[in-house]
Design an enzyme around this catalytic site. Sequence first.
Site, PDB file in Angstrom:
ATOM      1  CG  ASN A  16      -6.439 -11.491   7.390  1.00  0.00           C
ATOM      2  OD1 ASN A  16      -5.393 -11.148   7.601  1.00  0.00           O
ATOM      3  ND2 ASN A  16      -7.236 -11.355   6.610  1.00  0.00           N
ATOM      4  CE  LYS A  72      -9.093  -7.782   7.534  1.00  0.00           C
ATOM      5  NZ  LYS A  72     -10.149  -7.796   6.237  1.00  0.00           N
ATOM      6  CG  HIS A 110      -7.330 -10.063   1.809  1.00  0.00           C
ATOM      7  ND1 HIS A 110      -8.151  -8.849   2.400  1.00  0.00           N
ATOM      8  CD2 HIS A 110      -8.336 -10.652   3.335  1.00  0.00           C
ATOM      9  CE1 HIS A 110      -9.060  -8.632   3.037  1.00  0.00           C
ATOM     10  NE2 HIS A 110      -8.437  -9.932   3.580  1.00  0.00           N
ATOM     11  CD  GLU A 137      -8.183  -5.748   3.784  1.00  0.00           C
ATOM     12  OE1 GLU A 137      -7.239  -5.793   4.631  1.00  0.00           O
ATOM     13  OE2 GLU A 137      -9.815  -5.929   4.492  1.00  0.00           O
ATOM     14  CD  GLU A 166     -11.403 -12.977   2.852  1.00  0.00           C
ATOM     15  OE1 GLU A 166     -11.786 -12.978   3.743  1.00  0.00           O
ATOM     16  OE2 GLU A 166     -10.920 -12.281   2.113  1.00  0.00           O
ATOM     17  N   GLY A 212     -15.584  -6.099   6.476  1.00  0.00           N
ATOM     18  CA  GLY A 212     -15.017  -5.441   7.636  1.00  0.00           C
ATOM     19  C   GLY A 212     -16.525  -4.742   7.057  1.00  0.00           C
ATOM     20  CB  SER A 217     -19.201  -9.645   7.791  1.00  0.00           C
ATOM     21  OG  SER A 217     -19.211  -8.380   7.620  1.00  0.00           O
TER      22      SER A 217
HETATM   23  P1  PGA Z   1     -13.702  -9.701   7.824  1.00  0.00           P
HETATM   24  O1  PGA Z   1     -12.563  -9.755   7.434  1.00  0.00           O
HETATM   25  O2  PGA Z   1     -14.817 -11.026   8.655  1.00  0.00           O
HETATM   26  O3  PGA Z   1     -13.673  -8.514   9.801  1.00  0.00           O
HETATM   27  O4  PGA Z   1     -14.928  -9.038   7.207  1.00  0.00           O
HETATM   28  C1  PGA Z   1     -12.467 -10.497   6.354  1.00  0.00           C
HETATM   29  C2  PGA Z   1     -11.194 -10.645   6.182  1.00  0.00           C
HETATM   30  O5  PGA Z   1     -10.873  -9.821   5.469  1.00  0.00           O
HETATM   31  O6  PGA Z   1     -10.129 -12.049   5.557  1.00  0.00           O
END
Ligand code: PGA
Length: 256
Positions: free
Chosen positions: A8, A10, A100, A102, A171, A177, A216
């Site tokens: 992903n 983003k 997601h 976000e 998640e 992140g 992460s």
């Molecule tokens: P990340 O993001 O690996 O940077 O933690 C994962 C995601 O949001 O799908």
Amino acid sequence: MGYLVAGNWKMNKTVGETLEYLELFLPAVKDLTKVEIMIAPPFTALSSASIKLDAARREGEYNVKLGAQNMYYEEKGAFTGEISPLMLTELEVEYVILGHSERRHIFGERDSLINKKVISAVEHGIRPILCVGETIEEREQGRTLSVVERQIRNGLAGVERDLVYIDIAYEPVWAIGTGVNATPEQAQEVHRFIRSLINEISKGNDHKTRILYGGSVNEKNARELIREPNVDGFLVGTASLDPERFYKVITEVLEV
Ligand code: PGA
């Protein structure tokens, strides 16, 4: 179904950067056929990525599928700024990430909207990856499983018979992140719960629904996480932005 490792991106990478990435990445992964690989670039780069993947496929280097990071549920109309399922299928987009954290937390998407998108994606033959997960406050209040249950039941309302066309990504919001991944035990507890939930919802017809872990994931923790039963792949953010790191995550999955 085999493992799925999805990247992903983003709001990262221009068209030029996407093509540079694929130039390195496609030849590297062309023989890694035991795992399904997906990348989800931003909308502006989907068309170029699709053309590039098409060319690579003709040269026998095609092992990467295309995903979108979001989608609206209507086919067309007065929805300024939105992207429709028809626009995605035209580009041979096979996956769409929906719900997601976000989208939920920054853009205020609620279960009812996400549910409409999941239904529409399935109707248009795009495989949704429905994202669920608790915030740190919800975890500390002992509400992790009830939050995940609500997101899944609401997100999948009306498509209970179609679960073979849907994947789920667990998640935890606190792990996205942040560099702090869920431990294998924490992931396993929730993945086991999700597996039994979708088994119940689908009346035992869930054998193709993968439960991905996201938050992460990187080349160092991928192996211990993928070893857990019920972890059927990853949704990778940060570590998918660098083709070499993403390649390493994929090879860790293949080690298991
Ligand atoms: P990340 O993001 O690996 O940077 O933690 C994962 C995601 O949001 O799908």
